[in-house]
Design a protein around this motif. Structure first.
Motif, PDB file in Angstrom:
ATOM      1  N   ILE A 188       1.031  -0.926  -0.335  1.00  0.00           N
ATOM      2  CA  ILE A 188      -0.316   0.106   0.333  1.00  0.00           C
ATOM      3  C   ILE A 188       0.791   1.601   0.701  1.00  0.00           C
ATOM      4  O   ILE A 188       0.782   1.913  -0.997  1.00  0.00           O
ATOM      5  N   LEU A 189       1.671   1.010   0.971  1.00  0.00           N
ATOM      6  CA  LEU A 189       2.821   2.912   1.010  1.00  0.00           C
ATOM      7  C   LEU A 189       3.702   2.634  -0.160  1.00  0.00           C
ATOM      8  O   LEU A 189       3.770   3.776  -0.708  1.00  0.00           O
ATOM      9  N   LYS A 190       3.812   1.843  -1.237  1.00  0.00           N
ATOM     10  CA  LYS A 190       4.779   1.719  -2.419  1.00  0.00           C
ATOM     11  C   LYS A 190       3.854   2.163  -3.215  1.00  0.00           C
ATOM     12  O   LYS A 190       4.212   2.994  -4.133  1.00  0.00           O
ATOM     13  N   GLU A 191       2.491   1.769  -3.356  1.00  0.00           N
ATOM     14  CA  GLU A 191       1.602   2.699  -4.192  1.00  0.00           C
ATOM     15  C   GLU A 191       1.108   3.161  -4.190  1.00  0.00           C
ATOM     16  O   GLU A 191       0.932   4.325  -4.891  1.00  0.00           O
ATOM     17  N   LYS A 192       0.980   4.077  -2.694  1.00  0.00           N
ATOM     18  CA  LYS A 192       0.534   5.602  -2.658  1.00  0.00           C
ATOM     19  C   LYS A 192       2.085   6.492  -1.725  1.00  0.00           C
ATOM     20  O   LYS A 192       1.362   7.524  -2.053  1.00  0.00           O
ATOM     21  N   ALA A 193       2.956   6.132  -2.749  1.00  0.00           N
ATOM     22  CA  ALA A 193       4.150   6.752  -2.392  1.00  0.00           C
ATOM     23  C   ALA A 193       4.616   8.457  -2.776  1.00  0.00           C
ATOM     24  O   ALA A 193       4.271   9.099  -1.720  1.00  0.00           O
ATOM     25  N   GLU A 194       3.612   8.140  -4.151  1.00  0.00           N
ATOM     26  CA  GLU A 194       3.974   9.914  -4.523  1.00  0.00           C
ATOM     27  C   GLU A 194       2.936  10.585  -3.347  1.00  0.00           C
ATOM     28  O   GLU A 194       2.807  12.345  -4.500  1.00  0.00           O
ATOM     29  N   ARG A 195       2.097   9.918  -2.384  1.00  0.00           N
ATOM     30  CA  ARG A 195       1.043  10.697  -1.810  1.00  0.00           C
ATOM     31  C   ARG A 195       1.369  11.067  -0.165  1.00  0.00           C
ATOM     32  O   ARG A 195       0.888  12.093   0.732  1.00  0.00           O
ATOM     33  N   ILE A 196       3.001   9.819  -0.074  1.00  0.00           N
ATOM     34  CA  ILE A 196       3.347  10.146   0.987  1.00  0.00           C
ATOM     35  C   ILE A 196       4.623  11.057   1.097  1.00  0.00           C
ATOM     36  O   ILE A 196       5.857  11.347   0.748  1.00  0.00           O
ATOM     37  N   GLN A 197       4.144  11.781   2.206  1.00  0.00           N
ATOM     38  CA  GLN A 197       5.686  12.806   2.571  1.00  0.00           C
ATOM     39  C   GLN A 197       6.554  12.479   3.730  1.00  0.00           C
ATOM     40  O   GLN A 197       8.043  12.353   3.361  1.00  0.00           O
ATOM     41  N   GLU A 213      16.942  16.057   4.469  1.00  0.00           N
ATOM     42  CA  GLU A 213      15.912  15.176   4.355  1.00  0.00           C
ATOM     43  C   GLU A 213      14.693  16.058   3.383  1.00  0.00           C
ATOM     44  O   GLU A 213      14.423  17.115   3.967  1.00  0.00           O
ATOM     45  N   TYR A 214      15.195  16.048   2.171  1.00  0.00           N
ATOM     46  CA  TYR A 214      14.487  16.919   0.955  1.00  0.00           C
ATOM     47  C   TYR A 214      12.695  16.726   1.043  1.00  0.00           C
ATOM     48  O   TYR A 214      12.548  15.380   1.313  1.00  0.00           O
ATOM     49  N   ALA A 215      11.497  17.674   0.626  1.00  0.00           N
ATOM     50  CA  ALA A 215      10.788  17.731   0.666  1.00  0.00           C
ATOM     51  C   ALA A 215      10.812  16.581  -0.499  1.00  0.00           C
ATOM     52  O   ALA A 215      11.083  16.556  -1.696  1.00  0.00           O
ATOM     53  N   ASP A 216       9.886  15.566  -0.604  1.00  0.00           N
ATOM     54  CA  ASP A 216       9.439  15.043  -1.523  1.00  0.00           C
ATOM     55  C   ASP A 216      11.032  14.086  -2.296  1.00  0.00           C
ATOM     56  O   ASP A 216      10.583  13.548  -3.399  1.00  0.00           O
ATOM     57  N   ALA A 217      11.472  13.819  -1.668  1.00  0.00           N
ATOM     58  CA  ALA A 217      12.682  13.180  -2.171  1.00  0.00           C
ATOM     59  C   ALA A 217      13.529  13.747  -2.633  1.00  0.00           C
ATOM     60  O   ALA A 217      13.993  13.110  -3.420  1.00  0.00           O
ATOM     61  N   ILE A 218      13.683  15.302  -3.678  1.00  0.00           N
ATOM     62  CA  ILE A 218      14.375  15.821  -4.172  1.00  0.00           C
ATOM     63  C   ILE A 218      14.539  16.415  -4.199  1.00  0.00           C
ATOM     64  O   ILE A 218      14.800  17.549  -3.059  1.00  0.00           O
ATOM     65  N   ASP A 219      16.046  16.589  -4.413  1.00  0.00           N
ATOM     66  CA  ASP A 219      17.784  16.388  -4.458  1.00  0.00           C
ATOM     67  C   ASP A 219      17.375  18.386  -4.735  1.00  0.00           C
ATOM     68  O   ASP A 219      17.880  18.522  -6.272  1.00  0.00           O
TER      69      ASP A 219
END
Length: 353
Positions: A305-314, A338-344
């Motif tokens: 579930i967490l993998k499927e919804k990863a784009e909605r989870i911070q 620790e970047y927001a949305d894991a974007i460097d």
């Protein structure tokens, strides 16, 4: 201006902010430019409170305390140690900031400037007092920042790349409007906590900080729980109890009353304790004063579930459940790396052509 000059400037800003902590405001004798800026910043804090009822003094000082703790010479050097900084190739990077919590766009601001680029900031009308004042402090500490920090309330102009944060709706607009520019476009995200029923009282008290800090308005606030089937919420509510004074805040109380009325009229099942409602719901973004929950049957199912919804989870909060989890009580205390949305954002700033 070289990298060490930029590091020194931000570490001095951290020292300045150390006077504004969760324990109170106390002027120190050894802070550079304090006579020019201390009283003025106290006034900016007051203006911020008056302008936005969600930005209480407690929450503003909590945010400032967090940045003070992060903006040390050692922390900044540790953060930047993996990057290769070359001769400056100045670009203008625009930042469109959200305004849901105090100084929510500061990390983007820091990342752009520390990487050696110029920054053009379009602030949210909800959070417009603190950052310009801190920018002036930086310019006094390091005069070479002058001319490299700009703010605008109008249309963005003369920029090479953009970092924009907003809702899912505004993100669609950003993606269209900035389609010809290098960009980072952030959408709605929420944080979740994974409970097993074996949490200690201290675990759940710490989780209450993740839920209630900033009234739950941040993307790092826990807005949803994953619980095993048959989970008993009694201990959960006991862990939340220390935050019961939050119901005395009028804006929060109005939201609590409104959402409770909606649930009751709609005949939705929910649990509540007088200042927090818990409702079973598949969604991740819960209204103020509400936390959603969803049952899981196994760790494997939960992981899927967490993998499927990863784009909605911070963030994912837990204790020994998942590899990438954050400890209870730590969601609002991220490290610089620790970047927001894991974007460097440092890599983004350094690699703009």
């Amino acid at each position: 201006m070289d990298l060490q000059q930029r590091i020194n400037a931000f570490s001095k800003l951290g020292e300045f902010l150390s006077q504004f902590s969760s324990e109170g405001i106390k002027k120190k004798d050894d802070i550079i430019n304090n006579d020019l800026f201390f009283d003025g910043f106290k006034h900016q804090i007051k203006l911020t409170q008056e302008h936005n009822g969600w930005f209480t003094k407690e929450n503003i000082l909590f945010a400032l305390d967090g940045w003070s703790n992060q903006l040390t010479n050692n922390n900044i050097k540790q953060w930047l140690s993996k990057y290769k900084f070359t001769t400056e190739n100045l670009k203008n990077i625009a930042i469109i900031m959200a305004g849901n919590i105090p100084l929510v766009g500061f990390h983007d601001f820091l990342s752009v400037l520390i990487s050696g680029q110029n920054v053009l900031v379009k602030q949210s009308s909800n959070d417009k007092h603190l950052l310009p004042y801190l920018a002036k402090y930086l310019e006094h500490v390091e005069p070479e920042f002058k001319g490299r920090i700009s703010f605008t309330e109008g249309k963005l102009d003369n920029f090479d790349a953009v970092i924009a944060t907003g809702s899912d709706n505004t993100a669609r607009y950003f993606e269209y409007y900035f389609k010809n520019k290098p960009s980072i476009i952030r959408k709605n995200r929420n944080s979740v906590a994974v409970l097993t029923g074996n949490e200690t009282e201290n675990d759940l008290k710490a989780l209450s900080e993740d839920i209630f800090r900033y009234y739950g308005l941040g993307c790092r606030n826990v807005s949803k729980l994953f619980v095993p089937e048959g989970y008993d919420f009694d201990n959960f509510f006991k862990g939340m109890y220390d935050w019961n004074p939050i119901i005395n805040q009028a804006k929060y109380a109005n939201n609590y009353d409104y959402n409770k009325a909606v649930y009751l009229m709609s005949e939705f099942e929910m649990l509540e304790n007088g200042f927090l409602m818990v409702k079973e719901d598949d969604n991740f973004s819960s209204p103020i004063a509400t936390v959603f929950y969803e049952h899981y049957k196994s760790k494997k199912q939960l992981t899927n579930i967490l993998k499927e919804k990863a784009e909605r989870i911070q963030c994912v909060v837990g204790n020994g459940i998942l590899d990438n989890e954050i400890k209870f009580g730590q969601t609002q205390l991220p490290n610089l790396w620790e970047y927001a949305d894991a974007i460097d954002t440092i890599t983004f700033s350094l690699t703009i052509c």
